[in-house]
Design an enzyme around this catalytic site. Structure first.
Site, PDB file in Angstrom:
ATOM      1  N   ASP A  18      21.435  36.519  58.859  1.00  0.00           N
ATOM      2  CA  ASP A  18      22.332  37.582  59.281  1.00  0.00           C
ATOM      3  C   ASP A  18      21.479  38.832  59.492  1.00  0.00           C
ATOM      4  O   ASP A  18      20.273  38.839  59.195  1.00  0.00           O
ATOM      5  CB  ASP A  18      23.397  37.804  58.202  1.00  0.00           C
ATOM      6  CG  ASP A  18      24.383  38.884  58.579  1.00  0.00           C
ATOM      7  OD1 ASP A  18      24.859  38.882  59.720  1.00  0.00           O
ATOM      8  OD2 ASP A  18      24.655  39.751  57.737  1.00  0.00           O
ATOM      9  N   ALA A  20      22.735  42.946  59.205  1.00  0.00           N
ATOM     10  CA  ALA A  20      23.034  43.995  58.223  1.00  0.00           C
ATOM     11  C   ALA A  20      23.302  43.388  56.853  1.00  0.00           C
ATOM     12  O   ALA A  20      24.123  42.484  56.708  1.00  0.00           O
ATOM     13  CB  ALA A  20      24.237  44.820  58.674  1.00  0.00           C
ATOM     14  N   ALA A  51      37.647  48.143  53.809  1.00  0.00           N
ATOM     15  CA  ALA A  51      36.769  48.105  54.978  1.00  0.00           C
ATOM     16  C   ALA A  51      35.753  46.979  54.876  1.00  0.00           C
ATOM     17  O   ALA A  51      35.373  46.365  55.879  1.00  0.00           O
ATOM     18  CB  ALA A  51      36.054  49.440  55.144  1.00  0.00           C
ATOM     19  N   MET A  55      34.054  41.640  56.149  1.00  0.00           N
ATOM     20  CA  MET A  55      32.697  41.762  56.684  1.00  0.00           C
ATOM     21  C   MET A  55      32.114  40.396  57.019  1.00  0.00           C
ATOM     22  O   MET A  55      32.277  39.430  56.279  1.00  0.00           O
ATOM     23  CB  MET A  55      31.797  42.473  55.681  1.00  0.00           C
ATOM     24  CG  MET A  55      30.473  42.953  56.280  1.00  0.00           C
ATOM     25  SD  MET A  55      30.707  44.276  57.474  1.00  0.00           S
ATOM     26  CE  MET A  55      31.128  45.650  56.394  1.00  0.00           C
ATOM     27  N   LYS A  59      33.482  42.094  65.119  1.00  0.00           N
ATOM     28  CA  LYS A  59      34.010  43.407  64.768  1.00  0.00           C
ATOM     29  C   LYS A  59      35.465  43.609  65.199  1.00  0.00           C
ATOM     30  O   LYS A  59      36.229  44.252  64.485  1.00  0.00           O
ATOM     31  CB  LYS A  59      33.108  44.500  65.347  1.00  0.00           C
ATOM     32  CG  LYS A  59      31.762  44.549  64.646  1.00  0.00           C
ATOM     33  CD  LYS A  59      31.932  44.792  63.140  1.00  0.00           C
ATOM     34  CE  LYS A  59      30.619  44.643  62.393  1.00  0.00           C
ATOM     35  NZ  LYS A  59      30.614  43.520  61.464  1.00  0.00           N
ATOM     36  N   HIS A  62      37.370  41.868  62.650  1.00  0.00           N
ATOM     37  CA  HIS A  62      37.260  42.646  61.413  1.00  0.00           C
ATOM     38  C   HIS A  62      38.330  43.746  61.393  1.00  0.00           C
ATOM     39  O   HIS A  62      39.053  43.919  60.401  1.00  0.00           O
ATOM     40  CB  HIS A  62      35.848  43.253  61.343  1.00  0.00           C
ATOM     41  CG  HIS A  62      35.513  43.902  60.054  1.00  0.00           C
ATOM     42  ND1 HIS A  62      34.235  43.940  59.555  1.00  0.00           N
ATOM     43  CD2 HIS A  62      36.261  44.571  59.128  1.00  0.00           C
ATOM     44  CE1 HIS A  62      34.212  44.587  58.402  1.00  0.00           C
ATOM     45  NE2 HIS A  62      35.434  44.986  58.138  1.00  0.00           N
ATOM     46  N   ARG A 166      32.098  34.054  63.347  1.00  0.00           N
ATOM     47  CA  ARG A 166      32.200  33.463  62.016  1.00  0.00           C
ATOM     48  C   ARG A 166      33.617  33.623  61.461  1.00  0.00           C
ATOM     49  O   ARG A 166      34.262  34.626  61.760  1.00  0.00           O
ATOM     50  CB  ARG A 166      31.197  34.164  61.085  1.00  0.00           C
ATOM     51  CG  ARG A 166      29.749  33.892  61.480  1.00  0.00           C
ATOM     52  CD  ARG A 166      28.759  34.686  60.674  1.00  0.00           C
ATOM     53  NE  ARG A 166      28.789  36.096  61.014  1.00  0.00           N
ATOM     54  CZ  ARG A 166      27.858  36.978  60.636  1.00  0.00           C
ATOM     55  NH1 ARG A 166      26.830  36.592  59.913  1.00  0.00           N
ATOM     56  NH2 ARG A 166      27.946  38.250  60.970  1.00  0.00           N
ATOM     57  N   ASP A 192      24.657  37.415  53.689  1.00  0.00           N
ATOM     58  CA  ASP A 192      25.131  38.213  52.564  1.00  0.00           C
ATOM     59  C   ASP A 192      26.651  38.229  52.467  1.00  0.00           C
ATOM     60  O   ASP A 192      27.206  38.972  51.654  1.00  0.00           O
ATOM     61  CB  ASP A 192      24.612  39.655  52.681  1.00  0.00           C
ATOM     62  CG  ASP A 192      25.194  40.395  53.879  1.00  0.00           C
ATOM     63  OD1 ASP A 192      25.990  41.323  53.681  1.00  0.00           O
ATOM     64  OD2 ASP A 192      24.864  40.027  55.025  1.00  0.00           O
TER      65      ASP A 192
END
Length: 265
Positions: A18, A20, A51, A55, A59, A62, A166, A192
């Site tokens: 990944d 970030a 928020a 993750m 986006k 999200h 994902r 992560d």
């Protein structure tokens, strides 16, 4: 932990990371900063936990997931006179992209160990790839900062370049096709977020969760380093449990710990 220069004895032929929280942006700060600002602008502030919860997803997905949270949807309806609809998702997403582009450079520092691990893999003929919830437009902003630091995976794939982001395995499977590695038993997915681990599991890969540097803990590098050993363990233990529940094959703190895991594969 710092990676050593000792050759890695592993059956892995492709490692997919990944971005970030994994290779750059310790604590995955950039997208959270933007999401908090956008919801604040609309008079419906959300918490950092809200928020961060979706993750790893593309986006737009999200943003839709945040708006679908019952508490957020209720406050949105109270503020705007109607529950959130697709047009609201589109409007927030339209504002997300330019604002995220503005602040990406502020959160583009490589996570300690990332450059060394990637270099070590390249030197040993192990291919590297990357997947992300960012779009190609955002990655075009981020990549020059990453490249100058030496964060240079062989393949970079974004959420808008495949049919499904994902937890679908589409990005992983496309990178496998590009790399010529057909057997997922020789592929390692490092992420992560639990949703990233889910994508790796669906692709049949070996999966490695990162507990300290990513979204689940959400601390900057300085904040993490300021914790005492006892505080670190107390904060990381439940995060390791989250990754174990997601069926990650291994759980480590940061990318710097990866060579010791690869040696077990």
């Amino acid at each position: 932990m710092k990676p050593t220069n000792t050759a890695i004895q592993t059956s892995a032929r492709l490692v997919i990371f990944d971005w970030a929280g994994t290779m750059i942006d310790f604590g995955c700060q950039a997208p959270v900063e933007v999401l908090l600002a956008l919801f604040q602008q609309r008079g419906v502030p959300v918490s950092t936990a809200q928020a961060r919860q979706p993750m790893g997803a593309a986006k737009r997905d999200h943003i839709a997931a945040i708006l679908a949270m019952p508490e957020v949807a209720a406050r949105w309806a109270a503020k705007h006179g109607a529950p959130p609809v697709e047009a609201d998702v589109d409007a927030i997403y339209a504002d997300f992209l330019p604002l995220q582009k503005q602040i990406l450079s502020q959160h583009a520092a490589a996570i300690p160990g990332a450059v060394e691990v990637l270099t070590q893999l390249h030197e040993q003929g192990i291919q590297t790839g990357s997947t992300t919830g960012y779009t190609r437009e955002l990655m075009e902003v981020l990549l020059p900062f990453a490249t100058r630091q030496g964060v240079t995976p062989d393949f970079v794939l974004t959420s808008d370049e495949v049919p499904h982001g994902r937890p679908a395995p589409d990005m992983i499977q496309k990178i496998m096709s590009l790399s010529g590695i057909a057997d997922p038993a020789h592929v390692v997915k490092v992420d992560d977020t639990p949703v990233g681990i889910a994508a790796g599991k669906r692709a049949g890969c070996i999966t490695v969760g990162l507990a300290a540097s990513g979204n689940e803990l959400g601390l900057t590098q300085a904040e993490f380093e300021a914790l005492s050993p006892e505080e670190r363990e107390a904060r990381l233990a439940p995060i390791r449990a989250i990754f174990q529940e997601a069926e990650a094959d291994f759980v480590i703190d940061t990318i710097a710990d990866l060579p010791s895991i690869l040696a077990q594969i």
